[in-house]
Design a protein around this motif. Structure first.
Motif, short mmCIF file in Angstrom:
data_model
loop_
_atom_site.label_atom_id
_atom_site.label_comp_id
_atom_site.label_asym_id
_atom_site.label_seq_id
_atom_site.Cartn_x
_atom_site.Cartn_y
_atom_site.Cartn_z
N ALA A 17 -1.39 2.07 11.42
CA ALA A 17 -2.85 2.67 11.13
C ALA A 17 -3.85 1.60 11.46
O ALA A 17 -5.00 2.11 11.77
CB ALA A 17 -3.01 3.30 9.91
N HIS A 18 -3.68 0.41 10.98
CA HIS A 18 -4.57 -0.60 11.14
C HIS A 18 -4.08 -1.94 11.70
O HIS A 18 -3.69 -2.69 10.96
CB HIS A 18 -5.20 -1.03 9.59
N PRO B 73 0.92 -1.28 0.14
CA PRO B 73 0.04 -0.13 -0.21
C PRO B 73 0.95 1.32 0.08
O PRO B 73 0.91 2.00 0.96
CB PRO B 73 -1.05 -0.08 1.07
N PHE C 84 0.90 1.22 7.28
CA PHE C 84 -0.28 0.64 7.08
C PHE C 84 -0.57 0.11 8.54
O PHE C 84 -1.78 0.10 9.08
CB PHE C 84 -0.32 0.11 5.96
N GLU D 126 -7.13 4.70 -1.04
CA GLU D 126 -8.14 5.00 0.08
C GLU D 126 -8.93 3.78 0.21
O GLU D 126 -9.75 3.46 1.22
CB GLU D 126 -8.95 6.14 -0.19
N HIS E 263 -7.24 1.32 2.29
CA HIS E 263 -7.59 1.50 3.65
C HIS E 263 -8.98 1.09 4.34
O HIS E 263 -9.34 0.89 5.49
CB HIS E 263 -7.16 3.08 4.04
N ALA F 229 -9.40 -2.56 5.06
CA ALA F 229 -8.72 -2.57 6.46
C ALA F 229 -9.62 -2.16 7.63
O ALA F 229 -9.76 -2.77 8.70
CB ALA F 229 -7.37 -2.00 6.68
N GLU F 230 -10.02 -1.09 7.53
CA GLU F 230 -11.10 -0.54 8.48
C GLU F 230 -12.41 -1.34 8.51
O GLU F 230 -12.82 -1.64 9.76
CB GLU F 230 -11.61 0.91 8.02
#
Length: 434
Positions: free
Chosen positions: A139-140, A96, A136, A104, A107, A110-111
């Motif tokens: 963030a996740h 990523p 990444f 996006e 991401h 992943a969310e």
């Protein structure tokens, strides 16, 4: 796709017996491509996952191209709806990098709880890829399930640190492994080896290969041949299969495809045979037919479980039904032992798994030929009677037919269940007596 040289001879496994057959027809040399290698089945590699139905279900992933901004993958709401319906949570995507198109959407996935095997590109500076992967994961947390070395390095001139070819790819793989282990955010993440033909050794936690049965052949022979070569270069390593599948291009492409209906049982059998052989994870190629192909002659545009308009093909329906049958019902029960095969055709295979709710899963499938590449048509497989002895303590059996989606209950006459088995696999779920 890895291109192989044809082998002009072969054998077909009937049960444990090798039966040599003459090779006839214009596709015979492709259909029997690596069948002879199944005679020397590789030693089963160590399993990285427990032997359970839930682990089997979680071992199934799918290749996606969320960053292909000009493809059907660019519509994240439709892609997410397809994935949610399918029931697969593990995706394979390129690393990523912040500048990727539609990053996006990666991401967003992943969310939503999707986990990624991220493929590191050799054309990108290694430090940039590792920095992006680290960011990444921060963030996740937990979204980076694995990091994979470069893809099919034999298909382009790999260059790294002033070297070219195999040597350069192996140095890159070694540096990738060390960089991942050196990143505080990634040190826990497993590293998969690069892929190539011929197979290359690499510094990695997992051996990694791609396996495509040609001309509509059942997957097992090709799988075993590919695994045997992996064990030569990566001895003692658990294995992952990061690309496998069937395309739906008929009488065109690098190798013969199959129609959508035939692809469904072939794909399920691929998953069963890979798991039975010891593969820890199988990534199906791929989720969508990303680009339209009105002429139907570009095989790369017809590997999808869904078509270009997000319509699930029969293989997608079959996979969805399979995953539902494999997952815990949520109702606790006594853990049952194994069933026993009492009667069945010579080409039958039986895969047994335990489920967390106590159920015993018996997967019945056949390795009979399903596709005639010379006639570009399916081969009919007559039903054969199969009898299973139920595990001690079993009180009922549910029969799931993932290809058709039907589910029925079967009585246990004298502790056995008898059912007809044709081209499509059946899943027998035994539950304990109440």
């Amino acid at each position: 796709m890895i291109v192989r040289a044809a082998i002009l001879g072969g054998a077909v496994l009937i049960g444990a017996v090798a039966v040599w057959q003459p090779l006839v027809g214009r596709f015979a040399h492709i259909a029997r491509l690596e069948v002879a290698e199944a005679l020397a089945a590789p030693r089963r590699p160590p399993r990285a996952k427990p032997e359970s139905a839930e682990a089997f279900a979680d071992s199934v992933g799918v290749v996606v191209h969320l960053v292909y901004a000009d493809s059907a993958y660019a519509n994240w709401p439709h892609v997410k709806a397809s994935l949610d319906w399918l029931g697969v949570k593990h995706l394979r995507e390129i690393a990523p990098l912040p500048g990727n198109a539609r990053i996006e959407h990666v991401h967003a996935a992943a969310e939503e709880g999707f986990r990624f095997t991220f493929l590191v590109l050799g054309q990108v500076p290694l430090a940039d890829s590792v920095a992006a992967l680290s960011a990444f994961e921060r963030a996740h947390p937990g979204a980076v399930a694995a990091i994979e070395g470069p893809n099919e390095v034999n298909n382009f001139g790999f260059a790294y640190k002033g070297r070219r070819g195999d040597d350069a790819a192996q140095i890159f793989q070694s540096d990738l492994f060390d960089a991942v282990r050196g990143s505080p955010a990634l040190t826990h993440v497993p590293v998969y080896n690069l892929t190539s033909w011929p197979d290359l050794a690499g510094k990695a936690d997992f051996a990694n290969f791609h396996s495509y049965a040609h001309a509509g052949a059942q997957a097992r022979a090709t799988l075993l041949g590919d695994m045997a070569r992996q064990q030569v270069v990566m001895p003692g390593k658990p294995m992952v299969l990061t690309e496998a599948g069937y395309h739906n291009t008929i009488d065109a492409g690098l190798w013969e495809g199959v129609d959508e209906t035939t692809a469904a049982p072939l794909m399920l059998n691929l998953l069963f045979d890979a798991w039975a052989a010891g593969v820890s994870e199988t990534m199906l190629y791929q989720l969508l037919d990303g680009y339209p192909d009105p002429g139907g002659k570009d095989m790369e545009r017809h590997f999808g479980l869904f078509d270009n308009a997000y319509r699930p093909k029969p293989a997608a329906h079959a996979l969805r039904n399979l995953l539902i049958a494999m997952r815990d019902s949520g109702t606790a029960g006594v853990q049952l032992g194994e069933a026993r095969l009492l009667r069945g055709p010579e080409d039958i295979a039986l895969l047994q798994l335990s489920r967390a709710d106590g159920a015993r899963i018996a997967v019945l499938y056949r390795r009979a030929p399903l596709w005639d590449p010379d006639r570009d048509s399916p081969i009919a497989v007559a039903d054969a009677q199969v009898s299973l002895s139920a595990p001690p303590g079993a009180g009922e059996a549910a029969i799931h037919a993932p290809v058709t989606g039907s589910r029925t209950r079967a009585g246990l006459a004298n502790g056995t269940v008898t059912l007809p088995l044709g081209a499509a696999p059946l899943i027998v779920v035994f539950r304990a007596k109440h």
